[in-house]
Motif scaffolding. Structure first.
Motif, PDB file in Angstrom:
ATOM      1  N   ARG A   1       0.536  -4.163  -9.336  1.00 18.06           N
ATOM      2  CA  ARG A   1       0.223  -3.517  -8.061  1.00 18.06           C
ATOM      3  C   ARG A   1       1.477  -3.326  -7.223  1.00 18.06           C
ATOM      4  NH1 ARG A   1      -4.353  -5.339  -3.586  1.00 18.06           N
ATOM      5  NH2 ARG A   1      -3.362  -4.401  -1.777  1.00 18.06           N
ATOM      6  N   MET A   2       2.350  -4.312  -7.217  1.00 23.28           N
ATOM      7  CA  MET A   2       3.581  -4.204  -6.446  1.00 23.28           C
ATOM      8  C   MET A   2       4.436  -3.054  -6.939  1.00 23.28           C
ATOM      9  SD  MET A   2       4.558  -8.243  -6.019  1.00 23.28           S
ATOM     10  CE  MET A   2       6.106  -7.859  -5.202  1.00 23.28           C
ATOM     11  N   THR A   3       4.470  -2.859  -8.251  1.00 25.58           N
ATOM     12  CA  THR A   3       5.238  -1.752  -8.821  1.00 25.58           C
ATOM     13  C   THR A   3       4.682  -0.414  -8.359  1.00 25.58           C
ATOM     14  OG1 THR A   3       5.770  -3.082 -10.772  1.00 25.58           O
ATOM     15  CG2 THR A   3       6.016  -0.690 -10.965  1.00 25.58           C
TER      16      THR A   3
ATOM     17  N   THR B   1       0.520  18.765  12.149  1.00 25.26           N
ATOM     18  CA  THR B   1      -0.648  17.940  11.802  1.00 25.26           C
ATOM     19  C   THR B   1      -1.619  17.884  12.977  1.00 25.26           C
ATOM     20  OG1 THR B   1       0.639  16.553  10.292  1.00 25.26           O
ATOM     21  CG2 THR B   1      -1.416  15.629  11.147  1.00 25.26           C
ATOM     22  N   ARG B   2      -2.909  18.155  12.709  1.00 27.39           N
ATOM     23  CA  ARG B   2      -3.913  18.105  13.778  1.00 27.39           C
ATOM     24  C   ARG B   2      -4.679  16.782  13.786  1.00 27.39           C
ATOM     25  NH1 ARG B   2      -8.969  19.024  11.419  1.00 27.39           N
ATOM     26  NH2 ARG B   2      -9.098  20.485   9.662  1.00 27.39           N
ATOM     27  N   ASP B   3      -4.855  16.148  12.612  1.00 30.46           N
ATOM     28  CA  ASP B   3      -5.556  14.871  12.511  1.00 30.46           C
ATOM     29  C   ASP B   3      -4.868  14.019  11.448  1.00 30.46           C
ATOM     30  OD1 ASP B   3      -8.232  15.144  14.138  1.00 30.46           O
ATOM     31  OD2 ASP B   3      -8.043  17.025  13.003  1.00 30.46           O
ATOM     32  N   ALA B   4      -4.691  12.721  11.747  1.00 27.80           N
ATOM     33  CA  ALA B   4      -4.007  11.862  10.778  1.00 27.80           C
ATOM     34  C   ALA B   4      -4.313  10.393  11.017  1.00 27.80           C
ATOM     35  CB  ALA B   4      -2.496  12.087  10.835  1.00 27.80           C
ATOM     36  N   MET B   5      -4.240   9.610   9.940  1.00 28.76           N
ATOM     37  CA  MET B   5      -4.337   8.160   9.995  1.00 28.76           C
ATOM     38  C   MET B   5      -3.563   7.639   8.786  1.00 28.76           C
ATOM     39  SD  MET B   5      -6.604   7.933   7.269  1.00 28.76           S
ATOM     40  CE  MET B   5      -7.036   6.210   7.270  1.00 28.76           C
ATOM     41  N   GLN B   6      -3.542   6.326   8.599  1.00 27.70           N
ATOM     42  CA  GLN B   6      -2.756   5.754   7.506  1.00 27.70           C
ATOM     43  C   GLN B   6      -3.558   4.769   6.664  1.00 27.70           C
ATOM     44  OE1 GLN B   6       1.065   4.774  10.036  1.00 27.70           O
ATOM     45  NE2 GLN B   6       1.660   4.993   7.869  1.00 27.70           N
ATOM     46  N   PHE B   7      -3.327   4.856   5.374  1.00 28.61           N
ATOM     47  CA  PHE B   7      -3.835   3.853   4.431  1.00 28.61           C
ATOM     48  C   PHE B   7      -3.182   4.108   3.077  1.00 28.61           C
ATOM     49  CE2 PHE B   7      -6.909   0.894   2.564  1.00 28.61           C
ATOM     50  CZ  PHE B   7      -6.984  -0.036   3.588  1.00 28.61           C
ATOM     51  N   SER B   8      -3.465   3.243   2.116  1.00 28.16           N
ATOM     52  CA  SER B   8      -2.883   3.357   0.773  1.00 28.16           C
ATOM     53  C   SER B   8      -3.842   2.763  -0.253  1.00 28.16           C
ATOM     54  CB  SER B   8      -1.543   2.602   0.709  1.00 28.16           C
ATOM     55  OG  SER B   8      -0.534   3.302   1.376  1.00 28.16           O
ATOM     56  N   PRO B   9      -3.607   3.080  -1.522  1.00 25.96           N
ATOM     57  CA  PRO B   9      -2.564   3.939  -2.079  1.00 25.96           C
ATOM     58  C   PRO B   9      -3.032   5.382  -2.228  1.00 25.96           C
ATOM     59  CG  PRO B   9      -3.711   2.855  -3.877  1.00 25.96           C
ATOM     60  CD  PRO B   9      -4.344   2.354  -2.599  1.00 25.96           C
ATOM     61  N   ALA B  10      -2.065   6.281  -2.426  1.00 22.67           N
ATOM     62  CA  ALA B  10      -2.388   7.650  -2.804  1.00 22.67           C
ATOM     63  C   ALA B  10      -2.951   7.632  -4.218  1.00 22.67           C
ATOM     64  CB  ALA B  10      -1.134   8.519  -2.738  1.00 22.67           C
ATOM     65  N   LEU B  11      -3.994   8.419  -4.451  1.00 23.83           N
ATOM     66  CA  LEU B  11      -4.666   8.429  -5.757  1.00 23.83           C
ATOM     67  C   LEU B  11      -4.272   9.639  -6.604  1.00 23.83           C
ATOM     68  CD1 LEU B  11      -8.259   7.430  -4.528  1.00 23.83           C
ATOM     69  CD2 LEU B  11      -6.375   5.923  -5.224  1.00 23.83           C
TER      70      LEU B  11
ATOM     71  N   GLY C   1      -7.259   2.598 -14.263  1.00 25.65           N
ATOM     72  CA  GLY C   1      -7.739   1.227 -14.386  1.00 25.65           C
ATOM     73  C   GLY C   1      -7.869   0.557 -13.026  1.00 25.65           C
ATOM     74  N   SER C   2      -7.773  -0.767 -13.029  1.00 26.75           N
ATOM     75  CA  SER C   2      -7.903  -1.488 -11.756  1.00 26.75           C
ATOM     76  C   SER C   2      -6.597  -1.470 -10.963  1.00 26.75           C
ATOM     77  CB  SER C   2      -8.336  -2.930 -12.011  1.00 26.75           C
ATOM     78  OG  SER C   2      -7.447  -3.575 -12.900  1.00 26.75           O
ATOM     79  N   SER C   3      -5.466  -1.399 -11.661  1.00 22.92           N
ATOM     80  CA  SER C   3      -4.146  -1.207 -11.031  1.00 22.92           C
ATOM     81  C   SER C   3      -3.808  -2.212  -9.937  1.00 22.92           C
ATOM     82  CB  SER C   3      -4.031   0.222 -10.466  1.00 22.92           C
ATOM     83  OG  SER C   3      -4.096   1.170 -11.496  1.00 22.92           O
ATOM     84  N   GLY C   4      -4.420  -3.386  -9.970  1.00 20.10           N
ATOM     85  CA  GLY C   4      -4.097  -4.414  -8.988  1.00 20.10           C
ATOM     86  C   GLY C   4      -5.037  -4.500  -7.810  1.00 20.10           C
ATOM     87  N   TRP C   5      -6.037  -3.615  -7.734  1.00 20.29           N
ATOM     88  CA  TRP C   5      -6.948  -3.603  -6.584  1.00 20.29           C
ATOM     89  C   TRP C   5      -8.349  -4.124  -6.916  1.00 20.29           C
ATOM     90  CZ3 TRP C   5      -2.753  -0.408  -6.670  1.00 20.29           C
ATOM     91  CH2 TRP C   5      -2.011  -0.295  -5.488  1.00 20.29           C
ATOM     92  N   GLY C   6      -8.648  -4.357  -8.186  1.00 17.41           N
ATOM     93  CA  GLY C   6      -9.912  -4.978  -8.564  1.00 17.41           C
ATOM     94  C   GLY C   6     -11.140  -4.135  -8.289  1.00 17.41           C
ATOM     95  N   LEU C   7     -12.290  -4.812  -8.226  1.00 16.46           N
ATOM     96  CA  LEU C   7     -13.585  -4.182  -7.938  1.00 16.46           C
ATOM     97  C   LEU C   7     -13.935  -4.412  -6.472  1.00 16.46           C
ATOM     98  CD1 LEU C   7     -15.634  -5.392 -11.035  1.00 16.46           C
ATOM     99  CD2 LEU C   7     -15.065  -3.019 -10.540  1.00 16.46           C
ATOM    100  N   GLN C   8     -14.093  -3.326  -5.728  1.00 13.73           N
ATOM    101  CA  GLN C   8     -14.379  -3.444  -4.301  1.00 13.73           C
ATOM    102  C   GLN C   8     -15.261  -2.271  -3.855  1.00 13.73           C
ATOM    103  OE1 GLN C   8     -13.554  -5.985  -2.568  1.00 13.73           O
ATOM    104  NE2 GLN C   8     -11.738  -6.901  -3.474  1.00 13.73           N
TER     105      GLN C   8
END
Length: 443
Positions: free
Chosen positions: A118-120, A329-339, A349-356
């Motif tokens: 996930r860190m990578t 930009t008219r609307d924006a927020m932040q989160f991760s990761p980009a898919l 795969g799960s890529s470090g984020w598991g089942l949620q």
């Protein structure tokens, strides 16, 4: 004769015969001495000692078996065990308040080995930024999806083109089985709504085999049921991206609001949660948002969090995923990761984020917006989904840009006056207080 014989009236009698006629003396039996019985206390003590030995032996065998099982589960490279151990660790470490489920039972070295992937991925995220180079001079989506918003009489002939993701055979079978009054609203728009998470299926399917829960030609919306191994959720396909914007809670800064409150105060027909927020020990109220926030061209929070992607809609109604806030930009927020960025799938795969439980936003190359929520943390109904599996679904539906949003107990979808997914929050009918939401303006 000699002295060994005696004379009687008729002759001689042997001494042996005389001896035989003499009375026999009984021999005294000398039996072995009887063993003395042990006192009752001594016998009870012996039984208790044996019982203790059995218990200790059983306990030792059980502990040895558990030790072997623990080593197999923690250190084995058997593919099946390794897969679910990885998902368990990722799922626990992907939460804010339940990481102890991994750290309490597993060596830190095992956890670090799993989370290194996930860190990578997180380090490489800064390389990916949206670019709408479609090969044409005009990449604006301001007028996209207009042909999908109309009354049934006016849209009927081009319905198969405007709603190309719907399997036409199953759609017309549904229409044939229902009266016009059952499928048209008071103004003549097509309105099929069986979108609640526990509603019966309509029988209509997408061309990819997923159940269609709602078709709304007044607002140009199709709601698809997403079901798989251990997960259940909803995905909204919004034909006109100009209707999608970021709305914030009226009390942001002190607390957030329920999603239905944000949608109703903004006259939205549909919405999903957006930004993450401070949530110490699960007690956050949605008032302290993570990252910058821009709503309808107004900067609400100007603090850029460099660890998260900027997810924004520009003046041309294009979804952009980037490291900084793009101009216009008219609307924006932040989160991760980009898919998915520029049509390239970044997560598998799960890529470090598991089942949620998950919430995501995406846009196809022709401008359609996809808003998806997967329920989770509810055994027997829905456990959750990996980011890789959800990315696969988006990619199948032609998504060109997509990013993960805040998930967990915040994940929820609203449509036409009620929540249609089942939140894992303490109040599943309402969800949690959240700082903002991606909404779809009602027509």
């Amino acid at each position: 004769m000699n002295g060994e014989q005696n004379r009687n009236d008729s002759g001689w009698v042997c001494l042996e015969e005389k001896a035989a006629d003499a009375p026999q003396l009984k021999k005294r039996r000398t039996s072995a001495p009887k063993k003395q019985k042990k006192p009752r206390r001594s016998r009870r003590k012996t039984r208790k000692t044996r019982k203790k030995r059995h218990i200790l032996r059983g306990t030792a065998i059980t502990l040895a078996g558990l030790a072997v099982l623990y080593c197999v589960l923690v250190f084995s490279h058997i593919p099946f065990i390794e897969k679910w151990r990885t998902i368990y660790i990722e799922t626990a470490m992907g939460t804010m308040n339940h990481q102890w489920l991994a750290t309490l039972f597993l060596p830190q070295s095992v956890i670090d080995d799993v989370m290194s992937g996930r860190m990578t991925i997180e380090l490489r995220q800064e390389e990916y930024n949206s670019s709408w180079d479609t090969g044409t001079d005009d990449t604006s989506f301001v007028d996209a999806g207009e042909d999908a918003v109309d009354t049934w009489d006016d849209i009927r002939e081009q319905f198969s083109d405007a709603y190309a993701e719907i399997d036409q055979k199953s759609f017309w079978a549904y229409m044939t089985a229902h009266k016009k009054s059952e499928v048209l609203d008071e103004d003549g728009y097509l309105m099929i709504d069986q979108a609640d998470y526990d509603d019966e299926e309509t029988g209509i399917q997408t061309i990819y085999g997923d159940p269609v829960c709602a078709i709304d030609t007044r607002n140009g919306i199709v709601i698809v049921g997403l079901k798989g191994d251990g997960y259940s959720g909803r995905m909204a396909i919004v034909k006109n991206p100009a209707q999608v914007r970021l709305a914030v809670s009226n009390t942001l800064g002190s607390s957030g609001s329920y999603l239905n409150q944000i949608c109703r105060s903004n006259n939205a027909v549909l919405g999903i949660n957006a930004s993450g927020f401070s949530d110490p020990e699960g007690t956050g109220n949605g008032g302290d948002v993570f990252g910058m926030v821009v709503s309808s061209g107004r900067t609400v929070i100007d603090t850029l969090d460099t660890k998260m992607k900027v997810i924004g809609m520009d003046s041309g109604s294009r979804l952009n995923i980037s490291e900084t806030l793009p101009a216009g930009t008219r609307d924006a927020m932040q989160f991760s990761p980009a898919l998915i960025v520029n049509g390239r799938q970044l997560i598998s795969g799960s890529s470090g984020w598991g089942l949620q439980p998950r919430s995501v936003i995406g846009q196809t190359r022709d401008g359609q917006m996809l808003l998806a929520v997967i329920d989770g943390r509810q055994p027997g109904y829905s456990i959750g989904i990996t980011l890789g599996d959800l990315t696969d679904i988006l990619y199948e539906y032609g998504v060109y840009q997509a990013c993960n949003l805040d998930g967990g107990s915040s994940s929820v979808m609203y449509y036409r006056g009620r929540n249609i997914t089942r939140s894992s929050a303490v109040t599943p009918d309402k969800g949690r207080h959240i700082p903002n939401a991606w909404i779809v303006d009602a027509n």
